[in-house]
Design a protein around this motif. Structure first.
Motif, PDB file in Angstrom:
ATOM      1  N   GLN A 269       0.429  39.129  38.103  1.00 46.05           N
ATOM      2  CA  GLN A 269       0.552  37.738  37.684  1.00 46.05           C
ATOM      3  C   GLN A 269      -0.297  36.769  38.494  1.00 46.05           C
ATOM      4  O   GLN A 269      -0.439  35.627  38.100  1.00 46.05           O
ATOM      5  N   HIS A 270      -0.840  37.202  39.626  1.00 46.85           N
ATOM      6  CA  HIS A 270      -1.611  36.278  40.454  1.00 46.85           C
ATOM      7  C   HIS A 270      -3.106  36.593  40.357  1.00 46.85           C
ATOM      8  O   HIS A 270      -3.498  37.759  40.385  1.00 46.85           O
ATOM      9  N   PRO A 271      -3.953  35.579  40.228  1.00 43.98           N
ATOM     10  CA  PRO A 271      -5.397  35.830  40.149  1.00 43.98           C
ATOM     11  C   PRO A 271      -5.943  36.637  41.328  1.00 43.98           C
ATOM     12  O   PRO A 271      -6.916  37.383  41.172  1.00 43.98           O
ATOM     13  N   TYR A 272      -5.339  36.509  42.504  1.00 47.04           N
ATOM     14  CA  TYR A 272      -5.802  37.306  43.636  1.00 47.04           C
ATOM     15  C   TYR A 272      -5.513  38.790  43.402  1.00 47.04           C
ATOM     16  O   TYR A 272      -6.355  39.644  43.683  1.00 47.04           O
ATOM     17  N   THR A 273      -4.340  39.089  42.860  1.00 47.09           N
ATOM     18  CA  THR A 273      -4.020  40.480  42.533  1.00 47.09           C
ATOM     19  C   THR A 273      -4.964  40.999  41.459  1.00 47.09           C
ATOM     20  O   THR A 273      -5.400  42.159  41.506  1.00 47.09           O
ATOM     21  N   VAL A 328       1.097  23.406  47.595  1.00 46.97           N
ATOM     22  CA  VAL A 328       1.249  24.830  47.930  1.00 46.97           C
ATOM     23  C   VAL A 328       2.232  25.461  46.951  1.00 46.97           C
ATOM     24  O   VAL A 328       3.384  25.017  46.846  1.00 46.97           O
ATOM     25  N   PRO A 329       1.819  26.480  46.198  1.00 43.56           N
ATOM     26  CA  PRO A 329       2.747  27.120  45.253  1.00 43.56           C
ATOM     27  C   PRO A 329       3.788  27.948  45.990  1.00 43.56           C
ATOM     28  O   PRO A 329       3.522  28.504  47.062  1.00 43.56           O
ATOM     29  N   VAL A 330       4.978  28.023  45.425  1.00 44.72           N
ATOM     30  CA  VAL A 330       6.054  28.809  46.029  1.00 44.72           C
ATOM     31  C   VAL A 330       6.326  30.021  45.148  1.00 44.72           C
ATOM     32  O   VAL A 330       6.035  30.028  43.938  1.00 44.72           O
ATOM     33  N   LEU A 331       6.865  31.071  45.759  1.00 43.74           N
ATOM     34  CA  LEU A 331       7.222  32.251  44.988  1.00 43.74           C
ATOM     35  C   LEU A 331       8.318  31.901  43.998  1.00 43.74           C
ATOM     36  O   LEU A 331       9.350  31.340  44.363  1.00 43.74           O
ATOM     37  N   ALA A 332       8.087  32.230  42.744  1.00 38.74           N
ATOM     38  CA  ALA A 332       9.051  31.921  41.693  1.00 38.74           C
ATOM     39  C   ALA A 332       9.073  33.087  40.704  1.00 38.74           C
ATOM     40  O   ALA A 332       8.116  33.870  40.624  1.00 38.74           O
ATOM     41  N   PRO A 333      10.157  33.249  39.953  1.00 43.64           N
ATOM     42  CA  PRO A 333      10.219  34.351  38.987  1.00 43.64           C
ATOM     43  C   PRO A 333       9.045  34.330  38.023  1.00 43.64           C
ATOM     44  O   PRO A 333       8.644  33.285  37.521  1.00 43.64           O
ATOM     45  N   ALA A 334       8.494  35.523  37.774  1.00 48.84           N
ATOM     46  CA  ALA A 334       7.312  35.636  36.920  1.00 48.84           C
ATOM     47  C   ALA A 334       7.637  36.199  35.551  1.00 48.84           C
ATOM     48  O   ALA A 334       6.732  36.531  34.790  1.00 48.84           O
ATOM     49  N   LEU A 345      -0.537  28.355  37.644  1.00 50.70           N
ATOM     50  CA  LEU A 345      -0.775  28.628  36.231  1.00 50.70           C
ATOM     51  C   LEU A 345       0.550  28.900  35.518  1.00 50.70           C
ATOM     52  O   LEU A 345       1.465  29.491  36.099  1.00 50.70           O
ATOM     53  N   SER A 346       0.644  28.508  34.278  1.00 48.78           N
ATOM     54  CA  SER A 346       1.847  28.791  33.502  1.00 48.78           C
ATOM     55  C   SER A 346       1.900  30.280  33.176  1.00 48.78           C
ATOM     56  O   SER A 346       0.878  30.991  33.212  1.00 48.78           O
ATOM     57  N   ALA A 347       3.080  30.775  32.859  1.00 40.45           N
ATOM     58  CA  ALA A 347       3.236  32.186  32.520  1.00 40.45           C
ATOM     59  C   ALA A 347       2.373  32.559  31.316  1.00 40.45           C
ATOM     60  O   ALA A 347       1.784  33.647  31.269  1.00 40.45           O
ATOM     61  N   GLU A 348       2.289  31.647  30.349  1.00 40.01           N
ATOM     62  CA  GLU A 348       1.476  31.925  29.155  1.00 40.01           C
ATOM     63  C   GLU A 348      -0.009  32.029  29.521  1.00 40.01           C
ATOM     64  O   GLU A 348      -0.718  32.927  29.045  1.00 40.01           O
ATOM     65  N   ASP A 349      -0.480  31.112  30.381  1.00 40.76           N
ATOM     66  CA  ASP A 349      -1.880  31.158  30.795  1.00 40.76           C
ATOM     67  C   ASP A 349      -2.169  32.429  31.595  1.00 40.76           C
ATOM     68  O   ASP A 349      -3.209  33.062  31.415  1.00 40.76           O
ATOM     69  N   ARG A 350      -1.250  32.785  32.489  1.00 37.81           N
ATOM     70  CA  ARG A 350      -1.471  33.991  33.289  1.00 37.81           C
ATOM     71  C   ARG A 350      -1.564  35.228  32.415  1.00 37.81           C
ATOM     72  O   ARG A 350      -2.455  36.070  32.589  1.00 37.81           O
ATOM     73  N   ASP A 351      -0.679  35.331  31.447  1.00 35.49           N
ATOM     74  CA  ASP A 351      -0.690  36.511  30.581  1.00 35.49           C
ATOM     75  C   ASP A 351      -1.972  36.569  29.766  1.00 35.49           C
ATOM     76  O   ASP A 351      -2.613  37.616  29.657  1.00 35.49           O
ATOM     77  N   ARG A 352      -2.387  35.436  29.209  1.00 33.63           N
ATOM     78  CA  ARG A 352      -3.593  35.416  28.378  1.00 33.63           C
ATOM     79  C   ARG A 352      -4.844  35.683  29.210  1.00 33.63           C
ATOM     80  O   ARG A 352      -5.702  36.484  28.825  1.00 33.63           O
ATOM     81  N   LEU A 353      -4.951  35.024  30.355  1.00 36.30           N
ATOM     82  CA  LEU A 353      -6.145  35.188  31.183  1.00 36.30           C
ATOM     83  C   LEU A 353      -6.251  36.604  31.735  1.00 36.30           C
ATOM     84  O   LEU A 353      -7.353  37.163  31.817  1.00 36.30           O
ATOM     85  N   TYR A 354      -5.126  37.200  32.093  1.00 35.10           N
ATOM     86  CA  TYR A 354      -5.186  38.565  32.607  1.00 35.10           C
ATOM     87  C   TYR A 354      -5.627  39.534  31.520  1.00 35.10           C
ATOM     88  O   TYR A 354      -6.412  40.453  31.770  1.00 35.10           O
ATOM     89  N   ARG A 355      -5.155  39.327  30.310  1.00 33.29           N
ATOM     90  CA  ARG A 355      -5.586  40.204  29.208  1.00 33.29           C
ATOM     91  C   ARG A 355      -7.096  40.103  29.004  1.00 33.29           C
ATOM     92  O   ARG A 355      -7.768  41.105  28.762  1.00 33.29           O
TER      93      ARG A 355
END
Length: 365
Positions: A269-273, A328-334, A345-355
């Motif tokens: 879920q994270h761009p660094y990952t 600073v972003p905090v750890l939150a449920p993904a 990034l929103s969950a929707e953006d993360r999912d789309r961008l990772y795909r």
């Protein structure tokens, strides 16, 4: 060894996830480690939290300078109190270590918790035989044990970690061992007192692939035998995929993603990952596809960027206004239970961008 996309099936006799979460042997809460230097304060670890139960393995990954090894040394109480300021909570077997007198931490180190260091050649003393050093580690916590008993225990441990002719090897020096054998000897020394927590700091660095696989298999076998909690510190996602149950991704001294191996390596879920995964060759991708390295360099821990520490290297930082640069972003449920991410990034953006990135670099999801 398979790539990180081939996360192992959980077929070992580990603790159930519910018990692992409710009854961790090691619990770290809001750990902060800072060093005062002439150039400024180094914020090596900044608010990291995690837990590990016996029988489970946590992989901590990240580039050099992300805070992985500093975290492990803090758990073992190996930082110089005159140079390091440590706050937060570290609980081992229900006992708080932060603020505990050095002598009491020393009694726990080696007996309740132990470490396999990255470079066994420098960790082992060159002037003493390997067996003597293992026997000495045993006698420190068993003062009533005689030399014969300590020798017998050391020889037994050398045999259990797969060193042939252990009685003869007992009297040999570190330079007479190969790299893989030295690493096995370090594992024997770490386990000679049956610790409940084992920290392995880059245990397969500089070993060839065959020996690396043998060392990882050995750790898994010994964990099954001793039911130890293991922290595996590495930059190799393939190693994490093979042996870990959970993954903590660190960047700039902070945790940016945390979840099960399945969650982090198959649905990061994270761009660094994403960048870490894109930098690893895939067994299922196109052999002609170029790897996609993470641009730029890790940040200075003396002068971390404002906001998200990763934003100067993140090509998606502009998609959420100035939040990445100021907050600073905090750890939150993904999404899935137990999967956490620190990203604006929103969950929707993360999912789309990772795909889209997966399709680009050819990594199998």
């Amino acid at each position: 060894m398979d790539g990180p996309e081939a996360a192992r099936s959980d077929d070992r006799p580990d603790l159930p996830a519910q018990r692992a979460a409710a009854d961790p042997y090691l619990r770290v809460d809001d750990l902060r480690v800072r060093f005062d230097t002439p150039d400024g304060v180094v914020r090596a670890v900044d608010g990291v939290s995690f837990a590990v139960a016996r029988g489970r393995t946590l992989g901590i990954v990240g580039e050099s300078g992300s805070g992985k090894s500093v975290t492990s040394l803090a758990v073992l109480g190996l930082h110089d109190a005159r140079r390091a300021t440590i706050t937060g909570e570290i609980s081992v077997g229900g006992r708080q270590l932060v603020g505990l007198p050095d002598e009491e931490v020393r009694r726990l180190r080696g007996r309740d918790m132990a470490m396999i260091f990255q470079d066994p050649l420098s960790a082992l003393h060159p002037y003493y035989t390997v067996g003597r050093q293992i026997a000495e580690a045993y006698r420190v916590h068993h003062p009533r044990a005689g030399k014969r008993e300590a020798r017998s225990r050391a020889v037994d441990m050398l045999g259990r970690v797969g060193i042939p002719q252990p009685a003869r090897r007992f009297d040999q020096y570190p330079h007479e061992f190969s790299g893989g054998m030295r690493q096995r000897a370090m594992i024997a020394m770490a386990l000679v007192n049956d610790p409940d927590l084992l920290i392995a700091d880059e245990p397969t660095t500089a070993l060839d692939v065959t020996v690396q696989a043998q060392i990882l298999d050995l750790l898994a076998d010994l964990q099954e035998e001793f039911h130890s909690a293991i922290i595996l510190i590495t930059h190799d996602l393939g190693v994490v995929a093979q042996v870990a149950d959970e993954v903590l991704v660190m960047y700039g001294g902070r945790a940016v993603e945390h979840g099960s191996v399945e969650q982090v390596l198959r649905s990061p879920q994270h761009p660094y990952t994403w960048g870490l995964l894109s930098s690893v060759p895939s067994l299922h991708g196109d052999a002609d596809t170029d790897l996609v390295p993470i641009p730029g360099s890790p940040p200075s821990l003396i002068n971390l960027p404002a906001g998200c520490a990763f934003h100067p290297r993140c090509r998606y930082a502009g998609r959420n206004g100035d939040r990445s640069r100021t907050e600073v972003p905090v750890l939150a449920p993904a999404g899935r239970p137990g999967h956490l991410v620190a990203c604006h990034l929103s969950a929707e953006d993360r999912d789309r961008l990772y795909r889209e990135d997966v399709a680009q670099v050819g990594v199998a999801r």
